[in-house]
Design an enzyme around this catalytic site. Structure first.
Site, PDB file in Angstrom:
ATOM      1  CE  LYS A  44     -73.488  93.603 -79.460  1.00 41.08           C
ATOM      2  NZ  LYS A  44     -72.972  94.877 -78.903  1.00 41.08           N
ATOM      3  CG  ASP A 139     -74.295 104.658 -77.696  1.00 42.23           C
ATOM      4  OD1 ASP A 139     -75.004 105.677 -77.779  1.00 42.23           O
ATOM      5  OD2 ASP A 139     -74.684 103.521 -78.028  1.00 42.23           O
TER       6      ASP A 139
END
Length: 332
Positions: A44, A139
């Site tokens: 990432k 989330d």
């Protein structure tokens, strides 16, 4: 940018990126491999902010992963390396399988109740674990759950903690006090009513988001699906009104009793109250027992026969257990 876009680069001279897996608000994710061991990993990356006053996003997420690191836990990706490489913040972590949203689409839009019950077992375990560490996801959604690879192919992982936060104040050891005026965080489609109202979130909000996640996996769409594709305060308020209004109540009335009981528990929780994880797991365990299903962890995308509509997996695809180590995932 297409997921098939090839852009080869290396990190630390060890990890070789092969192709882009996806992009989001907090960075890009690439598939890569360790050139020394051949191990496949995910990378990432996030550009370093031009404004030095802006907080770095990726190091914060890495710190959350470190707080969750536990040799006894499973279902949280391991971090192999993190730091700065060129003008990007980088984290190298376990490579996961496609997320649950992608797998739902592979299964023609919906998952069978049997698969949803088995997923709920592991999803609740992951959420309970991060809560036990004083952390909220902020989330919860299908896109942030994925099965592992290799010997972890039966283990559901919770990942992407870019919106995570502590609900335990390190200085006092107590719960963060309630307040209003916070920005809405996470993904609007799955956000809790309290998050819509700009209230401080707590464990109940992760659980409420899980309810919306399970409902979408089972039904294919939530009543506010079309509104959630549009941006702006007006549409956010409309979604909030639907979540606590007759549209959602009617939707639940046409769904299964397990989901109605789940919702009743959510709305009965006060700010800061600990959810009854065992009660919620029990809803799906009772359904599994009633239907005579066993926890064999064979999901719809592995065996299309478990779903009435089948899957979009090619007929010549074979899920070969020689490449998967069965783990004892006893739900009891």
């Amino acid at each position: 940018m297409s997921a098939d876009y090839v852009h080869s680069f290396t990190v630390c001279g060890i990890y070789q990126a092969t192709h882009l897996l996806g992009e989001g608000a907090t960075g890009s994710v690439w598939q890569a491999f360790n050139i020394l061991s051949g191990l496949r990993v995910a990378i990432k990356t996030c550009p370093i902010p031009v404004d030095a006053a802006l907080p770095p996003l990726l190091p914060y997420e890495v710190n959350i992963y470190r707080l969750l690191r536990d040799s006894e836990s499973e279902g949280i990706p391991s971090i192999h390396w993190s730091g700065t490489d060129g003008n990007h913040q980088v984290v190298v972590m376990d490579l996961l399988s496609p997320n649950l949203n992608a797998l739902r689409r592979l299964c023609r839009g919906t998952l069978s109740l049997r698969t949803v019950c088995m997923l709920a077992e592991q999803m609740l375990a992951r959420i309970q674990f991060i809560h036990s560490r004083g952390i909220l996801s902020g989330d919860i959604k299908p896109h942030n759950f994925a099965l592992g690879c290799y010997h972890k192919a039966r283990i559901l992982h919770l990942f992407d903690f870019s919106h995570a936060q502590l609900f335990i104040d390190p200085s006092t050891g107590g719960h963060v006090p309630f307040r209003i005026g916070r920005n809405i965080q996470g993904t609007i489609r799955y956000a809790s009513v309290a998050a819509h109202r700009s209230h401080e979130i707590s464990r109940r909000d992760d659980i409420e988001s899980l309810l919306y996640t399970l409902l979408e996996l089972y039904h294919g769409k939530l009543p506010w699906y079309e509104l959630s594709k549009r941006q702006g305060t007006y549409f956010n308020d409309q979604i909030r009104d639907m979540k606590e209004g007759p549209e959602f109540r009617d939707f639940l009335s046409e769904s299964l009793p397990e989901f109605r009981s789940f919702h009743a528990h959510c709305v009965g929780l006060s700010y800061g109250q600990t959810p009854d994880y065992a009660l919620l797991r029990g809803l799906f365990r009772e359904r599994m027992q009633k239907e005579g299903w066993c926890y064999d962890w064979v999901f719809d995308w592995e065996d299309g026969r478990s779903s009435e509509k089948g899957t979009l997996v090619p007929d010549d695809y074979v899920f070969d257990m020689r490449f998967v180590e069965r783990r004892a995932l006893d739900p009891a």
